[in-house]
Design a protein around this motif. Structure first.
Motif, PDB file in Angstrom:
ATOM      1  N   THR A   1      -6.010   3.893   6.730  1.00  8.21           N
ATOM      2  CA  THR A   1      -4.699   4.411   6.806  1.00  8.21           C
ATOM      3  C   THR A   1      -4.012   4.567   5.432  1.00  8.21           C
ATOM      4  OG1 THR A   1      -3.357   2.157   6.391  1.00  8.21           O
ATOM      5  CG2 THR A   1      -3.956   2.826   8.491  1.00  8.21           C
ATOM      6  N   LEU A   2      -4.848   4.203   4.254  1.00 10.20           N
ATOM      7  CA  LEU A   2      -4.262   4.430   3.070  1.00 10.20           C
ATOM      8  C   LEU A   2      -4.456   5.963   2.581  1.00 10.20           C
ATOM      9  CD1 LEU A   2      -5.475   1.270   1.032  1.00 10.20           C
ATOM     10  CD2 LEU A   2      -3.124   1.897   2.022  1.00 10.20           C
ATOM     11  N   PRO A   3      -3.858   6.467   1.786  1.00 12.03           N
ATOM     12  CA  PRO A   3      -4.106   8.111   1.326  1.00 12.03           C
ATOM     13  C   PRO A   3      -5.273   8.741   1.289  1.00 12.03           C
ATOM     14  CG  PRO A   3      -2.520   6.902  -0.107  1.00 12.03           C
ATOM     15  CD  PRO A   3      -3.043   6.077   0.684  1.00 12.03           C
ATOM     16  N   ASN A   4      -5.536   9.720   1.991  1.00 13.50           N
ATOM     17  CA  ASN A   4      -6.969  10.208   1.989  1.00 13.50           C
ATOM     18  C   ASN A   4      -7.161  11.325   0.670  1.00 13.50           C
ATOM     19  OD1 ASN A   4      -7.690   9.371   4.314  1.00 13.50           O
ATOM     20  ND2 ASN A   4      -6.711  10.801   5.544  1.00 13.50           N
ATOM     21  N   ASP A   5      -6.053  11.559   0.153  1.00  9.85           N
ATOM     22  CA  ASP A   5      -6.232  12.231  -1.207  1.00  9.85           C
ATOM     23  C   ASP A   5      -6.648  11.113  -2.397  1.00  9.85           C
ATOM     24  OD1 ASP A   5      -5.218  13.111  -3.964  1.00  9.85           O
ATOM     25  OD2 ASP A   5      -4.332  14.913  -3.150  1.00  9.85           O
ATOM     26  N   ILE A   6      -7.702  11.492  -2.678  1.00  5.68           N
ATOM     27  CA  ILE A   6      -8.453  10.464  -3.625  1.00  5.68           C
ATOM     28  C   ILE A   6      -7.711  10.127  -4.806  1.00  5.68           C
ATOM     29  CG2 ILE A   6     -10.751   9.746  -4.616  1.00  5.68           C
ATOM     30  CD1 ILE A   6     -12.275  11.017  -2.403  1.00  5.68           C
ATOM     31  N   ASN A   7      -7.280  11.241  -5.475  1.00  2.40           N
ATOM     32  CA  ASN A   7      -6.464  10.929  -6.699  1.00  2.40           C
ATOM     33  C   ASN A   7      -5.373   9.984  -6.498  1.00  2.40           C
ATOM     34  OD1 ASN A   7      -8.266  12.458  -8.088  1.00  2.40           O
ATOM     35  ND2 ASN A   7      -7.004  14.334  -8.378  1.00  2.40           N
ATOM     36  N   LYS A   8      -4.539  10.572  -5.418  1.00  2.00           N
ATOM     37  CA  LYS A   8      -3.430   9.505  -4.976  1.00  2.00           C
ATOM     38  C   LYS A   8      -3.815   8.125  -4.736  1.00  2.00           C
ATOM     39  CE  LYS A   8      -0.403  13.212  -3.341  1.00  2.00           C
ATOM     40  NZ  LYS A   8       0.241  13.934  -2.345  1.00  2.00           N
ATOM     41  N   LEU A   9      -5.080   7.993  -4.018  1.00  2.00           N
ATOM     42  CA  LEU A   9      -5.589   6.773  -3.735  1.00  2.00           C
ATOM     43  C   LEU A   9      -5.941   6.127  -4.983  1.00  2.00           C
ATOM     44  CD1 LEU A   9      -6.338   4.652  -1.551  1.00  2.00           C
ATOM     45  CD2 LEU A   9      -8.746   5.854  -1.611  1.00  2.00           C
ATOM     46  N   ARG A  10      -6.565   6.585  -5.888  1.00  2.00           N
ATOM     47  CA  ARG A  10      -6.612   5.996  -7.197  1.00  2.00           C
ATOM     48  C   ARG A  10      -5.499   5.591  -7.795  1.00  2.00           C
ATOM     49  NH1 ARG A  10      -6.764   5.604 -12.728  1.00  2.00           N
ATOM     50  NH2 ARG A  10      -4.466   6.105 -12.495  1.00  2.00           N
ATOM     51  N   ASP A  11      -4.505   6.285  -7.661  1.00  2.00           N
ATOM     52  CA  ASP A  11      -3.201   5.673  -8.444  1.00  2.00           C
ATOM     53  C   ASP A  11      -2.700   4.539  -7.721  1.00  2.00           C
ATOM     54  OD1 ASP A  11      -3.360   7.898 -10.278  1.00  2.00           O
ATOM     55  OD2 ASP A  11      -2.062   9.082  -9.214  1.00  2.00           O
ATOM     56  N   LEU A  12      -2.808   4.492  -6.422  1.00  2.00           N
ATOM     57  CA  LEU A  12      -2.365   3.568  -5.455  1.00  2.00           C
ATOM     58  C   LEU A  12      -2.998   2.122  -5.764  1.00  2.00           C
ATOM     59  CD1 LEU A  12      -0.344   2.512  -3.218  1.00  2.00           C
ATOM     60  CD2 LEU A  12      -2.054   3.138  -1.517  1.00  2.00           C
ATOM     61  N   VAL A  13      -4.435   2.142  -5.806  1.00  2.00           N
ATOM     62  CA  VAL A  13      -4.909   0.955  -6.053  1.00  2.00           C
ATOM     63  C   VAL A  13      -4.839   0.506  -7.426  1.00  2.00           C
ATOM     64  CG1 VAL A  13      -7.486   0.301  -6.475  1.00  2.00           C
ATOM     65  CG2 VAL A  13      -6.933   1.479  -4.602  1.00  2.00           C
ATOM     66  N   CYS A  14      -4.561   1.455  -8.404  1.00  2.00           N
ATOM     67  CA  CYS A  14      -4.222   0.958  -9.890  1.00  2.00           C
ATOM     68  C   CYS A  14      -2.918   0.450  -9.991  1.00  2.00           C
ATOM     69  CB  CYS A  14      -4.128   2.362 -10.638  1.00  2.00           C
ATOM     70  SG  CYS A  14      -4.406   2.287 -12.511  1.00  2.00           S
ATOM     71  N   ASP A  15      -1.987   0.643  -9.142  1.00  2.00           N
ATOM     72  CA  ASP A  15      -0.706   0.223  -9.044  1.00  2.00           C
ATOM     73  C   ASP A  15      -0.647  -1.202  -8.561  1.00  2.00           C
ATOM     74  OD1 ASP A  15       0.496   2.153 -10.674  1.00  2.00           O
ATOM     75  OD2 ASP A  15       1.429   2.909  -8.792  1.00  2.00           O
ATOM     76  N   GLN A  16      -1.603  -2.002  -8.029  1.00  2.00           N
ATOM     77  CA  GLN A  16      -1.660  -3.114  -7.157  1.00  2.00           C
ATOM     78  C   GLN A  16      -2.184  -3.996  -8.262  1.00  2.00           C
ATOM     79  OE1 GLN A  16      -0.173  -2.696  -4.165  1.00  2.00           O
ATOM     80  NE2 GLN A  16      -0.632  -0.547  -5.095  1.00  2.00           N
ATOM     81  N   HIS A  17      -2.469  -4.049  -9.461  1.00  2.00           N
ATOM     82  CA  HIS A  17      -3.003  -4.873 -10.441  1.00  2.00           C
ATOM     83  C   HIS A  17      -2.501  -4.916 -11.773  1.00  2.00           C
ATOM     84  CE1 HIS A  17      -5.271  -2.139 -12.608  1.00  2.00           C
ATOM     85  NE2 HIS A  17      -5.746  -2.984 -13.400  1.00  2.00           N
ATOM     86  N   ILE A  18      -2.483  -5.705 -12.482  1.00  2.00           N
ATOM     87  CA  ILE A  18      -2.342  -5.805 -13.878  1.00  2.00           C
ATOM     88  C   ILE A  18      -3.773  -6.370 -14.367  1.00  2.00           C
ATOM     89  CG2 ILE A  18      -1.116  -8.056 -13.758  1.00  2.00           C
ATOM     90  CD1 ILE A  18       0.571  -6.961 -16.326  1.00  2.00           C
ATOM     91  N   HIS A  19      -4.246  -6.157 -15.497  1.00  2.00           N
ATOM     92  CA  HIS A  19      -5.206  -6.467 -16.355  1.00  2.00           C
ATOM     93  C   HIS A  19      -4.948  -7.702 -17.036  1.00  2.00           C
ATOM     94  CE1 HIS A  19      -8.655  -6.870 -18.755  1.00  2.00           C
ATOM     95  NE2 HIS A  19      -9.343  -5.849 -18.360  1.00  2.00           N
TER      96      HIS A  19
END
Length: 293
Positions: free
Chosen positions: A27-45
C-alpha cells in the motif's frame, strides 16, 4: 535481462522477508522516488545521533535500547519498531524521536523488502560513497531496482538525508550508479596499481590496505546472491591477519570474482555457481564465530 534473473531478485532473504507486513508494504507509494523519501524519513543514522544532536536531545529522546540497532536486523523487525514508536506506521517528516536508529545496510534491506513486496526486482549493493564526506569515501549500502520501462537497473540511495550530507549535495540520490563506487571495480584498479587514493577508503576503519576492498567485495557478492550479510561478517581466509597469508591462487580467485561482478547480470550463472560451490567463499568469520567448531 532475462526473467530468471528478474524473478531471482523478487525473492526474499531472511533479512528482506516482509512477513506479516507484505500487504502493508504493497500500500506504500508506487512512485519510487516518493517511496525512497518515505523510507528515508523513518530512520535516523546512529552517527547523526552521536555527532549532530545536542546532548540533551539524545538524553531526552533516545533511551538506551534505541542504540541496539542490531536487534533491528530484518525488515520485519524494523517495521515492527516503526509501528511501536508510532502506530501510524510510515509517514513523511517523522519526528526525530520517533525514528528507528539504524545505518545504511538496514535501510537498504527495508527498501528492498518493500520493493519485493510490490513485485519489483530489487537487490542491495555494498560499496563506497564518495559523495557524503569530502575527506574520505565511506563504506555504504544502496539499492538497485529493475525499471521495466527503461529496461535497466536504477541505483538509488534510500538512506542519505540532506541534513547528514556534508559534501556534494548536488548528487542525484534517485539515480546514483555513476557516483556510487562498486568494490569489484575498486579491487581490480587496486590490483593494477591504479587506485591512488586508497587511504580515503581506510579512514575510521581497522583495515590496513586493500583488505578493506576484499571485505566489501564479499559483502556485495553475498548481496548479489540475496544474502545481505551484517557488516562484520567476512570469509575466514581474508579475515584480519589471514589476508596477509593469501597465495597467488587466492588473489587469482579474488580477481576472477571481481571481474564477474563487474557485470553481475551477464555473469549471473557463474556467480551463483561460485557462491554455491566455493566453500572458501562461504566459510565466514563474524561476531558469533566459534574457533572450536
Amino acid at each position: 535481462m532475462n526473467n530468471e534473473i528478474k524473478n531471482f531478485y523478487k525473492q526474499v532473504s531472511f533479512y528482506t522477508n516482509a512477513g506479516i507486513y507484505k500487504d502493508y508494504f504493497a500500500t506504500l507509494p508506487n512512485d519510487i522516488n516518493k517511496l525512497r523519501d518515505l523510507v528515508c524519513d523513518q530512520h535516523i543514522h546512529k552517527m547523526r545521533v552521536f555527532r549532530s544532536l545536542k546532548k540533551e536531545e539524545v538524553g531526552k529522546n533516545f533511551i538506551w535500547y534505541n542504540f541496539l540497532y542490531d536487534a533491528l536486523n530484518t525488515a520485519t523487525a524494523m517495521t515492527s519498531e516503526i509501528f511501536r514508536l508510532d502506530e501510524k506506521g510510515f509517514y513523511y517528516n517523522r519526528p526525530v524521536e520517533k525514528r528507528i536508529v539504524v545505518t545504511c545496510r538496514y535501510i537498504s534491506i527495508l527498501f528492498a523488502s518493500i520493493m519485493k513486496a510490490k513485485g519489483i526486482p530489487c537487490r542491495c549493493r555494498s560499496g563506497f560513497a564518495p559523495y557524503i564526506y569530502e575527506d574520505y569515501n565511506v563504506d555504504h549500502w544502496i539499492n538497485e531496482y529493475w525499471d521495466e520501462k527503461e529496461k535497466r537497473w536504477i541505483a538509488i540511495d534510500a538512506e542519505i538525508q540532506d541534513i547528514t550530507r556534508t559534501y556534494d549535495k548536488n548528487i542525484n540520490l534517485y539515480d546514483i550508479k555513476t557516483e556510487f563506487e562498486y568494490p569489484a571495480d575498486l579491487w581490480l584498479k587496486a590490483r593494477r596499481g591504479e587506485l591512488k587514493n586508497l587511504d580515503k577508503y581506510l579512514k575510521h576503519t581497522s583495515y590496513k590496505g586493500i583488505d578493506i576492498l576484499a571485505h566489501v567485495l564479499f559483502l556485495d557478492f553475498n548481496a548479489l546472491m540475496n544474502i545481505e550479510l551484517p557488516y562484520k561478517y567476512t570469509p575466514e581466509f581474508v579475515y584480519e591477519d589471514n589476508f596477509d597469508k593469501l597465495t597467488n591462487k587466492d588473489y587469482a580467485e579474488l580477481d576472477t570474482l571481481a571481474k564477474l561482478m563487474l557485470d553481475p547480470d551477464k555473469n549471473f550463472d557463474e556467480l551463483k555457481h561460485l557462491w554455491e560451490t566455493n566453500e572458501k567463499f562461504r566459510l565466514l568469520h563474524g561476531p558469533s564465530y566459534n574457533p572450536y567448531i
